[in-house]
Design a protein around this motif. Structure first.
Motif, short mmCIF file in Angstrom:
data_model
loop_
_atom_site.label_atom_id
_atom_site.label_comp_id
_atom_site.label_asym_id
_atom_site.label_seq_id
_atom_site.Cartn_x
_atom_site.Cartn_y
_atom_site.Cartn_z
N LYS A 382 -4.29 2.09 1.37
CA LYS A 382 -3.73 2.61 2.62
C LYS A 382 -4.22 4.04 2.78
N GLU A 408 -12.95 -0.71 4.49
CA GLU A 408 -11.76 -0.13 3.89
C GLU A 408 -11.80 1.39 3.76
N ASP A 413 -5.44 -0.93 7.25
CA ASP A 413 -5.02 -1.88 6.22
C ASP A 413 -4.14 -2.94 6.85
N ASN A 420 -7.54 -8.43 6.02
CA ASN A 420 -8.33 -7.27 5.59
C ASN A 420 -9.82 -7.57 5.57
#
Length: 435
Positions: A382, A408, A413, A420
């Motif tokens: 996160k 990412e 997230d 994802n």
């Protein structure tokens, strides 16, 4: 033809490299490991949950923050497009419970092999065991500043909060060698599963050119539990139970229904992983209270009647010996010890008050969350590069010209279920075509 360098051979990086090459660019993909998709290999317990087959609204609702940022990326390259990409390359997929999409073979290696073949077909040069040390960048000339706004962008100059005054020129490798490039895509991943190479390099690259990094924390990660009795339940899975997490001030932070797992350190499983992403990082600065309702389908009055029936059927038995139809065998001694009823007490001697207290325990099995587990056990990260400084219609930096981000490394997230990876595919595709 432009020269494009993509940093990172995960799903986002592979797609960025593939689509940049398909658009006629000369592409180099730099991967620090000896093979592509090292983290992708272990996703979905080695089966690789490629995407989720739900509709667009469902996809976006499972993104925990900044989901509006993904409108363009998801519309330009949807979950159906992802599935077609693999199906068209004879890597066949299947849809399972919760619309989760997996390869028919149940082997993540088939997804990685498909990506490698696609990159080879487009002539992408892949540099394995190569580590990028830093980005090469310069300040924009007057002419470059005049052309800095992408005319195809949906976002006007006045929406840019930071002045775009730098331009990327390439990368420096750890051995000191330089690779000059017209465009650079940062697809280095987050900070989770660091043994796979996700060591936060992209955050450093972004900061060095002036990007802000939203504080990172482990997400989709198990919890450490204070109570010692939890360890004795290691390996026990509970299905169709409900969960409630409360703050020290008795504020409800999260609730859910589903499946969980006891481990040697605490709790894990789908509900727990989702909880870890839904609760704000600052809430974990204090111990939190976790309550499990072992019989959520029954209210207290109905559950009390059910327990009475068990007691009546074993009228001369001890308390510890009449619970076999209510709980898994492994859980019974724990429940008995946590109750106010003596384990050896005959059920016909148990008072109504004791029985009602037992009902409350079943509906509110208490535990104390000490902390989240580390990044090494987190499925995702996160936080990351703030999306406010990235153009959602191109994945291009608003701070440094010709620099792109995907996957990412961005502050994006989602929950478990293939969401994802969909973020990785969609943002990678968009970054690639924008090059």
């Amino acid at each position: 033809m432009s020269k494009v360098v993509v940093i990172g051979g995960g799903p986002a990086g592979c797609f960025a490299a593939y689509y940049a090459a398909q658009n006629g660019n000369d592409v180099i993909l730099i991967e620090k490991n000896e093979k592509l998709g090292k983290k992708l290999y272990i996703t979905g317990k080695g089966r690789c949950n490629v995407t989720n087959a739900s509709d667009m609204d469902e996809l976006l609702s499972n993104v925990m923050g900044n989901n509006k940022f993904l409108y363009s990326a998801f519309n330009d390259f949807s979950n159906k497009d992802v599935m077609e990409f693999f199906e068209n390359r004879k890597t066949h997929l299947k849809i399972e419970r919760g619309n989760r999409v997996f390869p028919k073979s149940d082997h993540s290696s088939d997804i990685i092999s498909c990506l490698k073949r696609a990159l080879d077909d487009e002539g992408v040069e892949i540099m394995f065991n190569s580590n990028v040390k830093e980005l090469i960048y310069d300040h924009l000339t007057v002419e470059e500043k005049a052309e800095k706004i992408d005319p195809n962008s949906k976002y006007k100059k006045k929406k840019e909060k930071k002045k775009l005054d730098k331009i990327v020129k390439g990368v420096v490798l750890s051995d000191g060698s330089k690779i000059l490039a017209d465009k650079v895509v940062v697809a280095t991943g987050g900070f989770s599963y660091q043994t796979t190479g996700s060591t936060g390099d992209g955050y450093k690259f972004a900061e060095n050119v002036g990007h802000k990094i939203i504080e990172v924390s482990p997400a989709l990660v198990p919890f450490n539990i204070k109570e010692e009795w939890v360890k004795s339940l290691q390996g026990l899975s509970l299905k169709n139970v409900s969960l409630r997490i409360m703050s020290p001030k008795n504020k409800k932070l999260y609730e859910d229904f589903g499946e969980m797992l006891f481990t040697h350190f605490g709790v894990s499983g789908p509900m727990i992983l989702s909880a870890s992403s839904n609760i704000k990082p600052r809430d974990f600065e204090n111990e939190l209270h976790l309550f499990i309702d072992l019989k959520p389908a029954l209210d207290e009055a109905t559950l009390d009647k059910r327990i009475l029936r068990e007691f009546e059927s074993g009228i001369n038995k001890q308390f510890k010996n009449v619970l076999g139809h209510l709980f898994p065998t492994k859980l019974i001694p724990i429940i008995v010890n946590l109750s106010t009823i003596d384990a050896d007490k005959q059920v016909n001697d148990i008072s109504r008050v004791e029985r009602l207290d037992f009902v409350k325990l079943i509906k509110n099995l208490p535990m104390t969350i000490v902390s989240k587990r580390s990044f090494n056990e987190a499925i995702i990260t996160k936080g990351g590069v703030t999306v406010k400084e990235v153009d959602p219609s191109t994945m291009g930096s608003k701070v440094c010209k010709n620099l792109f981000f995907c996957g990412e490394v961005l502050d994006l997230d989602a929950l478990t279920g293939g969401y994802n990876l969909q973020i990785a595919w969609s943002t990678g595709h968009l970054a690639g075509i924008s090059c």
